[in-house]
Design an enzyme around this catalytic site. Structure first.
Site, short mmCIF file in Angstrom:
data_model
loop_
_atom_site.label_atom_id
_atom_site.label_comp_id
_atom_site.label_asym_id
_atom_site.label_seq_id
_atom_site.Cartn_x
_atom_site.Cartn_y
_atom_site.Cartn_z
N GLU A 62 49.55 65.39 33.76
CA GLU A 62 50.81 64.80 33.27
C GLU A 62 51.87 64.87 34.37
OE1 GLU A 62 52.49 62.88 31.70
OE2 GLU A 62 52.86 63.57 29.66
N ASP A 63 52.85 63.98 34.28
CA ASP A 63 53.93 64.00 35.28
C ASP A 63 55.01 65.02 34.93
OD1 ASP A 63 54.85 62.63 33.03
OD2 ASP A 63 55.52 60.86 34.13
N ASP B 239 58.82 67.50 29.01
CA ASP B 239 60.26 67.51 28.76
C ASP B 239 60.48 68.16 27.38
OD1 ASP B 239 62.98 66.76 29.24
OD2 ASP B 239 62.68 64.89 28.18
N PHE C 266 67.48 63.74 35.18
CA PHE C 266 66.50 62.67 34.98
C PHE C 266 65.81 62.38 36.31
CE2 PHE C 266 64.66 58.57 34.22
CZ PHE C 266 64.11 58.78 32.96
N ARG D 94 59.13 54.25 40.94
CA ARG D 94 57.85 54.99 40.92
C ARG D 94 57.29 55.20 42.32
NH1 ARG D 94 56.02 55.35 35.60
NH2 ARG D 94 56.44 53.56 34.27
P1 5GP Z 1 58.51 64.54 26.25
O1 5GP Z 1 57.72 63.98 25.12
O2 5GP Z 1 57.99 65.85 26.80
O3 5GP Z 1 59.99 64.61 25.93
O4 5GP Z 1 58.50 63.49 27.43
C1 5GP Z 1 57.33 62.96 27.82
C2 5GP Z 1 57.46 61.78 28.73
O5 5GP Z 1 58.81 61.32 28.89
C3 5GP Z 1 57.01 62.18 30.11
O6 5GP Z 1 55.62 62.14 30.22
C4 5GP Z 1 57.72 61.16 30.94
O7 5GP Z 1 56.95 59.99 30.99
C5 5GP Z 1 59.03 60.93 30.21
N1 5GP Z 1 60.09 61.75 30.81
C6 5GP Z 1 60.60 62.93 30.38
N2 5GP Z 1 61.54 63.40 31.23
C7 5GP Z 1 61.62 62.48 32.22
C8 5GP Z 1 62.38 62.41 33.43
O8 5GP Z 1 63.20 63.27 33.81
N3 5GP Z 1 62.16 61.31 34.20
C9 5GP Z 1 61.27 60.33 33.86
N4 5GP Z 1 61.14 59.30 34.70
N5 5GP Z 1 60.53 60.38 32.75
C10 5GP Z 1 60.69 61.45 31.95
MG MG Z 2 54.35 60.99 31.22
#
Ligand code: 5GP
Ligand code: MG
Length: 175
Positions: A99-100, A103, A152, A165
């Protein structure tokens, strides 16, 4: 967020390279004899996955899954769906999810739960970044690149409205 948004480098490419090679060593130690299946979460993990697997010198397979969580913009909807599923069977496999960023945790918690129902041999998570200050759902990250502040992030696979990206550094947007 508009065209005036300012980009700041948080982790330059050399730091990312060092982190990815550390992760590759940890993963090699644990998976060299397990023929693992790596499942990347699209689209954000594509560059991380490409760099990571090229440092691994043992048999493995790569798959991708696409989930919807964020729409366009910065807010998570709280609802997750599989938009593009897996082509190969995961039953009996040693699966490592790539995963990237974790959050709120909502997206990855959904995916781990979804995979856990499929009779895997094992399931672990490797995430390039972790933003623990935003967590809503508990998530165990087995292999982590960086803990990041509540900003972000873009670059190295991460986007804002599909842009940025391709940046080699992990950056944050301000503006
Ligand atoms: P979560 O469900 O944990 O809130 O977020 C999951 C997805 O939201 C991550 O896999 C990512 O794709 C996107 N995301 C969350 N935080 C960021 C951020 O700081 N930057 C970007 N570009 N995407 C984010
Ligand atoms: Mg992601």
């Amino acid at each position: 967020m508009d065209s005036q948004a300012k980009l700041h480098s948080l982790f330059p490419r050399a730091e990312i390279e060092a982190a990815v090679s550390r992760l590759a060593s940890e993963i090699t130690r644990d998976y060299h004899d397990k023929s693992p299946l790596f499942i990347g979460v699209l689209k954000g993990s594509f560059i991380f996955m490409a760099d990571l697997v090229r440092l691994l010198d043992f048999p493995l397979e790569v798959e991708f899954i696409r989930l919807s969580s964020y729409g366009s913009g910065r807010q998570t909807s709280g609802r997750v769906k599989v938009v593009q599923g897996l082509r190969s069977s995961v039953k009996g496999r040693n699966v490592l999810v790539v995963e990237d960023i974790v959050d709120t945790g909502i997206t990855i918690a959904f995916l781990m739960d979804y995979l856990n129902k499929q009779k895997l041999a094992s399931l672990r998570l490797c995430s390039l970044t972790d933003k623990p200050s935003r967590r809503q759902v508990p998530v165990d990250i087995d292999y982590l690149g960086f803990t990041v502040p509540d900003k972000f992030l873009v670059g190295y696979g991460l986007d804002f409205d599909e842009k940025y990206r391709h940046l080699p550094d992990i950056c944050y947007l301000e503006g």
